[in-house]
Enzyme design. Structure first.
Site, mmCIF file in Angstrom:
data_model
loop_
_atom_site.group_PDB
_atom_site.id
_atom_site.type_symbol
_atom_site.label_atom_id
_atom_site.label_comp_id
_atom_site.label_asym_id
_atom_site.label_seq_id
_atom_site.Cartn_x
_atom_site.Cartn_y
_atom_site.Cartn_z
ATOM 1 N N ARG A 68 0.324 -9.939 0.990
ATOM 2 C CA ARG A 68 0.160 -8.864 0.190
ATOM 3 C C ARG A 68 -1.176 -8.235 -0.200
ATOM 4 O O ARG A 68 -1.202 -7.344 -0.816
ATOM 5 C CB ARG A 68 0.719 -9.447 -1.411
ATOM 6 N N ASN A 69 -2.156 -8.792 0.670
ATOM 7 C CA ASN A 69 -3.627 -8.179 0.819
ATOM 8 C C ASN A 69 -3.217 -7.038 1.716
ATOM 9 O O ASN A 69 -2.699 -6.924 2.826
ATOM 10 C CB ASN A 69 -4.597 -9.365 1.362
ATOM 11 N N GLN A 70 -3.711 -5.972 1.208
ATOM 12 C CA GLN A 70 -3.645 -4.420 1.869
ATOM 13 C C GLN A 70 -4.686 -4.147 2.741
ATOM 14 O O GLN A 70 -4.839 -3.185 2.928
ATOM 15 C CB GLN A 70 -3.559 -3.447 0.554
ATOM 16 N N PHE A 71 -5.576 -5.204 3.185
ATOM 17 C CA PHE A 71 -6.705 -4.817 4.002
ATOM 18 C C PHE A 71 -6.289 -4.068 5.349
ATOM 19 O O PHE A 71 -6.811 -2.946 5.543
ATOM 20 C CB PHE A 71 -7.406 -5.838 4.095
ATOM 21 N N SER A 169 -8.956 -4.882 -1.845
ATOM 22 C CA SER A 169 -7.380 -4.824 -0.952
ATOM 23 C C SER A 169 -6.700 -6.012 -1.465
ATOM 24 O O SER A 169 -5.480 -6.160 -1.183
ATOM 25 C CB SER A 169 -7.720 -4.930 0.553
#
Length: 197
Positions: A68-71, A169
């Site tokens: 779920r990290n948007q990096f 992020s």
């Protein structure tokens, strides 16, 4: 040059005896954690700095491994490539091809879980030395408020280096919609355009 925007909200602290009891329990489960090696080369123009990899990343041995990290979506938008759709090694190679490097401001520390607020006994990475060794570096993007706070304390102001505060992020920073984060991360694009042009 200096660009500041978007810091995560910090939660208030609990006072009194409850806080003391909580702190004693917390100290018993802190574990030592260390950052990864930098992903840079001599053509790196933008260095994106996180704080310290979270537990999911440390277990995987990869930057920004939490699903779920948007990096990867945010950085992919900035360079115009769907990084989330390719495998990890290719992601890193693609970033380097676009002049983007990765590292963290924290070299090591003790922490329960993955939240920056839980960091204790912190040692910093030598950011000043990294800047000196990257001859084409023109911008640093701080991924989140903790990275920006520590990084700005370490790095001396320079007319040749633009510092950009980016919204985190991290899945822990969900207050800002992805579309709004993306608009902020597009601040990296002009530095890429200089290189790609």
């Amino acid at each position: 040059m200096d660009r500041r925007a978007f810091g995560e909200r910090r939660h208030g602290r609990t006072h009194g005896p409850h806080r003391r009891r909580r702190d004693r329990r917390w100290q018993g489960v802190l574990t030592f954690k260390r950052s990864f090696a930098p992903v840079v080369d001599r053509h790196t123009r933008i260095l994106i700095l996180g704080s310290l990899p979270g537990d999911a990343s440390l277990r995987a041995g990869r930057y920004y491994a939490h699903p779920r990290n948007q990096f990867w979506q945010l950085t992919g938008s900035a360079i115009g490539c769907d990084l989330a759709a390719i495998d990890y090694d290719e992601r890193l190679a693609t970033l380097l091809q676009h002049g983007v490097g990765l590292w963290d401001v924290v070299q090591s520390g003790k922490r329960e879980g993955s939240l920056d607020a839980a960091l204790r006994e912190v040692e910093h990475n030598d950011l000043a030395e990294m800047v000196q060794k990257a001859p084409e570096l023109v911008a640093i993007g701080f991924n989140g408020a903790t990275s920006a706070r520590i990084g700005r304390q370490i790095l001396a102001p320079s007319p040749h280096l633009t510092l950009i505060d980016l919204p985190s992020s991290s899945p822990a920073y969900a207050a800002m919609p992805l579309a709004e984060k993306t608009r902020s991360w597009l601040a990296l694009r002009p530095f890429l355009d200089q290189r790609m042009g």
